[in-house]
Design an enzyme around this catalytic site. Sequence first.
Site, PDB file in Angstrom:
ATOM      1  N   GLU A 140      -3.641  -9.999   3.962  1.00 27.85           N
ATOM      2  CA  GLU A 140      -4.741  -9.614   4.843  1.00 27.85           C
ATOM      3  C   GLU A 140      -5.841 -10.671   4.852  1.00 27.85           C
ATOM      4  O   GLU A 140      -6.405 -10.985   5.908  1.00 27.85           O
ATOM      5  CB  GLU A 140      -5.339  -8.267   4.390  1.00 27.85           C
ATOM      6  CG  GLU A 140      -4.468  -7.066   4.702  1.00 27.85           C
ATOM      7  CD  GLU A 140      -3.420  -6.780   3.631  1.00 27.85           C
ATOM      8  OE1 GLU A 140      -3.164  -7.651   2.780  1.00 27.85           O
ATOM      9  OE2 GLU A 140      -2.855  -5.676   3.673  1.00 27.85           O
ATOM     10  N   GLU A 150       0.845  -1.210   0.000  1.00 25.96           N
ATOM     11  CA  GLU A 150       0.000   0.000   0.000  1.00 25.96           C
ATOM     12  C   GLU A 150       0.877   1.255   0.000  1.00 25.96           C
ATOM     13  O   GLU A 150       0.580   2.239  -0.688  1.00 25.96           O
ATOM     14  CB  GLU A 150      -0.934  -0.009   1.209  1.00 25.96           C
ATOM     15  CG  GLU A 150      -1.960  -1.137   1.146  1.00 25.96           C
ATOM     16  CD  GLU A 150      -2.923  -1.091   2.316  1.00 25.96           C
ATOM     17  OE1 GLU A 150      -4.074  -0.680   2.116  1.00 25.96           O
ATOM     18  OE2 GLU A 150      -2.522  -1.467   3.443  1.00 25.96           O
TER      19      GLU A 150
HETATM   20  C1  1HE Z   1       6.542  -8.470  12.212  1.00 25.21           C
HETATM   21  C2  1HE Z   1       5.886  -8.334  10.990  1.00 25.21           C
HETATM   22  C3  1HE Z   1       4.650  -7.633  10.969  1.00 25.21           C
HETATM   23  C4  1HE Z   1       7.672  -9.468  10.673  1.00 25.21           C
HETATM   24  N1  1HE Z   1       4.217  -7.119  12.138  1.00 25.21           N
HETATM   25  N2  1HE Z   1       6.060  -7.933  13.335  1.00 25.21           N
HETATM   26  N3  1HE Z   1       2.006  -8.498   7.119  1.00 25.21           N
HETATM   27  C5  1HE Z   1       2.156  -9.821   7.039  1.00 25.21           C
HETATM   28  O1  1HE Z   1       1.255 -10.603   7.233  1.00 25.21           O
HETATM   29  C6  1HE Z   1       3.575 -10.282   6.794  1.00 25.21           C
HETATM   30  C7  1HE Z   1       4.172 -10.803   8.091  1.00 25.21           C
HETATM   31  N4  1HE Z   1       5.589 -11.079   7.980  1.00 25.21           N
HETATM   32  C8  1HE Z   1       6.068 -12.160   7.299  1.00 25.21           C
HETATM   33  O2  1HE Z   1       5.341 -12.900   6.646  1.00 25.21           O
HETATM   34  C9  1HE Z   1       7.542 -12.405   7.407  1.00 25.21           C
HETATM   35  O3  1HE Z   1       8.039 -11.682   8.521  1.00 25.21           O
HETATM   36  C10 1HE Z   1       8.354 -11.985   6.157  1.00 25.21           C
HETATM   37  C11 1HE Z   1       8.037 -12.916   4.988  1.00 25.21           C
HETATM   38  C12 1HE Z   1       8.074 -10.537   5.754  1.00 25.21           C
HETATM   39  C13 1HE Z   1       9.879 -12.070   6.493  1.00 25.21           C
HETATM   40  O4  1HE Z   1      10.160 -13.362   6.992  1.00 25.21           O
HETATM   41  P1  1HE Z   1      11.489 -13.592   7.839  1.00 25.21           P
HETATM   42  O5  1HE Z   1      11.610 -15.071   8.063  1.00 25.21           O
HETATM   43  O6  1HE Z   1      12.624 -12.889   7.158  1.00 25.21           O
HETATM   44  O7  1HE Z   1      11.295 -12.804   9.226  1.00 25.21           O
HETATM   45  P2  1HE Z   1      10.417 -13.223  10.508  1.00 25.21           P
HETATM   46  O8  1HE Z   1      11.225 -14.176  11.355  1.00 25.21           O
HETATM   47  O9  1HE Z   1       9.060 -13.662  10.146  1.00 25.21           O
HETATM   48  O10 1HE Z   1      10.274 -11.841  11.254  1.00 25.21           O
HETATM   49  C14 1HE Z   1      11.354 -11.213  11.929  1.00 25.21           C
HETATM   50  C15 1HE Z   1      10.764 -10.394  13.051  1.00 25.21           C
HETATM   51  O11 1HE Z   1       9.932  -9.387  12.504  1.00 25.21           O
HETATM   52  C16 1HE Z   1       9.874 -11.218  13.946  1.00 25.21           C
HETATM   53  O12 1HE Z   1       9.950 -10.645  15.251  1.00 25.21           O
HETATM   54  P3  1HE Z   1      10.840 -11.317  16.426  1.00 25.21           P
HETATM   55  O13 1HE Z   1      10.627 -10.417  17.587  1.00 25.21           O
HETATM   56  O14 1HE Z   1      10.284 -12.707  16.582  1.00 25.21           O
HETATM   57  O15 1HE Z   1      12.247 -11.311  15.903  1.00 25.21           O
HETATM   58  C17 1HE Z   1       8.499 -10.980  13.399  1.00 25.21           C
HETATM   59  O16 1HE Z   1       7.471 -11.161  14.353  1.00 25.21           O
HETATM   60  C18 1HE Z   1       8.615  -9.526  13.020  1.00 25.21           C
HETATM   61  N5  1HE Z   1       7.652  -9.173  11.979  1.00 25.21           N
HETATM   62  N6  1HE Z   1       6.594  -8.985  10.051  1.00 25.21           N
HETATM   63  C19 1HE Z   1       4.899  -7.284  13.269  1.00 25.21           C
HETATM   64  N7  1HE Z   1       3.973  -7.419   9.856  1.00 25.21           N
HETATM   65  C20 1HE Z   1      -3.083  -0.577   7.061  1.00 25.21           C
HETATM   66  S1  1HE Z   1      -3.603  -2.139   7.002  1.00 25.21           S
HETATM   67  C21 1HE Z   1      -2.358  -3.103   6.336  1.00 25.21           C
HETATM   68  C22 1HE Z   1      -2.615  -4.528   6.657  1.00 25.21           C
HETATM   69  C23 1HE Z   1      -1.402  -5.351   6.505  1.00 25.21           C
HETATM   70  O17 1HE Z   1      -0.328  -4.872   6.224  1.00 25.21           O
HETATM   71  S2  1HE Z   1      -1.623  -7.011   6.753  1.00 25.21           S
HETATM   72  C24 1HE Z   1      -0.126  -7.740   6.323  1.00 25.21           C
HETATM   73  C25 1HE Z   1       0.775  -7.858   7.479  1.00 25.21           C
END
Ligand code: 1HE
Length: 265
Positions: A139, A119
């Site tokens: 989402e 977005e």
């Molecule tokens: C996060 C977020 C997040 C990572 N919010 N903390 N977005 C999503 O559904 C995508 C969510 N993220 C992922 O699918 C993956 O993180 C990735 C594919 C982007 C990257 O994977 P990877 O293996 O490199 O990293 P990871 O181990 O998943 O994440 C590393 C850290 O970042 C981890 O935190 P930690 O404290 O355990 O180290 C994750 O929790 C954190 N992290 N993504 C919070 N999104 C205005 S409305 C918009 C609506 C949306 O955007 S919905 C889509 C949300």
Amino acid sequence: MPKDQTIGGLPDSLAARVEGDIAILRLARPEKRNALNDATVYGIDTFFNTLPENIRAVVLHGEGDHFSAGLDLTELTIRSTVEAVHHSRNWHRVFDKFEFGRVPVVAVMHGAVVGGGLELAAACHVRVAERSAYYALPEGTRGIYVGGGGSVRIPRLIGVSRMMDMMLTGRTYGAEEGLAMSLSHYLVDDGAGLAKGIELAQRIARNTELTNYAIMHVLPRIADSDRAGGYMMESLMAAIASGNDEAQSRLRDFLEKRAPKALRQ
Ligand code: 1HE
């Protein structure tokens, strides 16, 4: 303006610097994959509010392996319905501010460009993708809905039907597909995105301010309006732009063979 001047007052999740008349804004929260929390969204607002007057274009990119993992999902778990509406409306306000702002923004995308990250990129005016970039709208699978203007902007890039599929099935598109679908305008090798983004921003900065403004503000409004209104708005804008002193001097430069030609690059 000194080279590499920094822009202050930003949260830790953002870093900005100035190179000549270009400002470069970096999503700087790689440990959370540049997930967009409130502080970051307000920080983007501050960045554009405090952009030095001499800045003519902005490049937005992300630190680490991903452009952005979208909305910081930790912030969703504590919101009431009304707070969630205000949260989404704030994203609209901030993204609209720079989409319809003073200077064009070039996004440089790599790795995950997902959810709110897509977005954010969709609100930018030109998008460069590195080969590692991939696009998703998770989402649907997370039981939520886009809230950063995605329903308005993304169908204008790829169509309602493709966006529906992305949201319903969690489908991802790769960088090559994204280029073919207009999610990006340029595709470059991994690691080459920022240089390409800066090169494009520098080219944009050489246009007249009025033409850039017309392209950002008038063109999308014409595209949204009826044919007759659109033609009229176009004629008025064309007349205003060509009557400008700078435009007249650039036209003379071309006619007197001092200006570069529009050759294929
Ligand atoms: C996060 C977020 C997040 C990572 N919010 N903390 N977005 C999503 O559904 C995508 C969510 N993220 C992922 O699918 C993956 O993180 C990735 C594919 C982007 C990257 O994977 P990877 O293996 O490199 O990293 P990871 O181990 O998943 O994440 C590393 C850290 O970042 C981890 O935190 P930690 O404290 O355990 O180290 C994750 O929790 C954190 N992290 N993504 C919070 N999104 C205005 S409305 C918009 C609506 C949306 O955007 S919905 C889509 C949300």
